[in-house]
Design an enzyme around this catalytic site. Structure first.
Site: not given
Ligand code: C5P
Length: 412
Positions: A211, A324
């Protein structure tokens, strides 16, 4: 980090020499700028010897032929750009007045205007000069502008009078510097495990799934935590970033390797911060040979990766867990749900579609969702500032959760 120490003309100028030493002991590189007045009290040589750097005295340094050169004429801009903090100690009434008015008639006052770094001034002067309405107005102007003032102490002054005007104590000035640069060692007793970067999930010897994570946020947290005194272990996926000073980095590639490294180091950590963008899926089979192209459509079978954070939170004990959440919609709802589902203490949520937030930017816009119900929406900040705010919130939460446990224990 680099500090520019401005020394102006006062009896206390000699005390700035000791400040240079103390700042160096704290790990700062110190560059000294002296005004003409300061040079009446102490020689530049003293500061050059202590700082190991050239001392800047003139706006237009002359060459041997008596001509000003271009390099020195623009040096204030170079110094302004490379400094992390401008500290003026001692600051005379004259220097404060010039700063307040924006008069730039020597190197230091020009530097003050050109610098975008934070500024701290530690005034020192006669008590009547300090109490004069003009000086106090200038101080207020500077304070309103964000300049940090380290107020002078009361006591016996060189002019024979007694009152406020003595340069503040060295420790007080150093504390102001540490607070401003966030180098306060308030995480000294913590061991922080941090995950960062993407993971790469191999398909065959040449291809993989990954990613867009740059690792910048996790690395910023690691660097900030180390500067604040924590022992930091950074489990990092493949990124193009330098390991921050004082940080132990364990390089991993896949989610499985990250999970292994975390499992190995978790027990010794008091705080765990999961900033990595772990791939959610990986190829179900790893091909040992490069897959051949044959023109036909290809279907890949993927399997989920382990949720490293959720696994770690199952055995968390007193450990504080930070996660997160990169969201594209319903940020608050999703973050609060994630906080509960993953048994975390703090979720740092950002909308990755917002301008200046998320992957590969140097800035981020986040909201901190804490287990005690507090939501803290932060403005657009550099990732390094976001890191500091996350660590502040971790420390606050640690205090709140400890108090709760203690009151619970005493109630039982
Ligand atoms: O569920 P989601 O992927 O949005 O959760 C993000 C948080 O969980 C991040 O802190 C991330 O580092 C962590 N995570 C993890 N292992 C995974 C997936 C996410 O540690 N496999």
């Amino acid at each position: 980090m680099r500090i520019t120490l401005g020394v102006t003309g006062g009896v206390a100028a000699y005390k700035a020499a000791e400040l240079v030493r103390l700042l160096q002991q704290d790990g700062f590189t110190v560059e000294v700028v002296m005004t003409r007045g300061a040079r009446e009290f102490v020689t530049p040589l003293t500061f050059a010897a202590l700082s190991g750097q050239k001392v800047i005295t003139d706006l237009f340094e002359k060459s041997a032929a008596g001509e000003a050169n271009l390099e020195s004429a623009i040096e204030h801009i170079a110094v302004a750009q490379r400094t992390d903090l401008l500290l003026v100690a001692p600051a005379t009434a004259d220097a404060l007045a010039k700063f307040a008015r924006g008069i730039a008639d020597d190197f230091l006052t020009t530097l003050y205007l050109a610098a975008t770094a934070p500024v701290i001034v530690a005034p020192a002067m006669n008590v009547n000069m300090w109490n004069h309405a003009a000086t106090q107005e200038n101080i207020e102007t500077l304070r309103a502008r964000g300049v940090k003032i380290v107020n002078p102490d009361e006591g016996y002054l060189a002019c024979g009078m007694t009152g406020a005007g003595r340069l503040a104590g060295q420790q007080e000035i150093i504390t102001a510097v540490r607070e401003t640069l966030r180098t306060q060692k308030d995480l000294e007793n913590e061991t922080i495990l941090i995950t960062a970067g993407p993971t790469c999930e191999d398909l065959d010897p040449v291809r993989y799934l990954t990613n867009r994570s740059s690792g910048k946020m996790g690395y910023a947290v690691a660097g900030a935590a180390a500067r604040r005194g924590a022992k930091v272990v950074l489990v990092s996926g493949p990124v193009h970033l330098e390991t921050p000073a004082g940080v132990e980095r364990i390089a991993v590639r896949s989610a499985e390797q990250m999970r292994g490294a975390v499992a190995e180091r978790l027990a010794r950590s008091t705080i765990a911060i999961f900033a990595a963008a772990v791939a959610d899926y990986r190829p179900a089979e790893l091909q040992t040979e490069k897959m051949k192209r044959n023109g036909a459509p290809l279907t890949l079978r993927l399997e989920p990766t382990p949720d490293i954070l959720a696994e770690a939170a199952q055995t968390k004990g007193d450990r504080l867990i930070v996660g997160f959440a990169a969201e594209t919609d319903h940020v608050a709802d999703n973050a609060r749900k994630k906080l509960a589902a993953k048994n975390a203490d703090l979720i740092v949520a950002n909308n990755v579609t917002a301008e200046g937030a998320g992957f590969d930017y140097d800035t981020n816009i986040v909201t901190l969702f804490s287990r005690d119900g507090r939501d803290l929406a932060l403005p657009k900040l550099t990732k390094s500032d976001v890191a500091q705010r996350i660590l502040d919130e971790v420390l606050r939460l640690r205090g709140v959760l400890r108090t709760k446990t203690e009151s619970h224990r005493s109630a039982v």
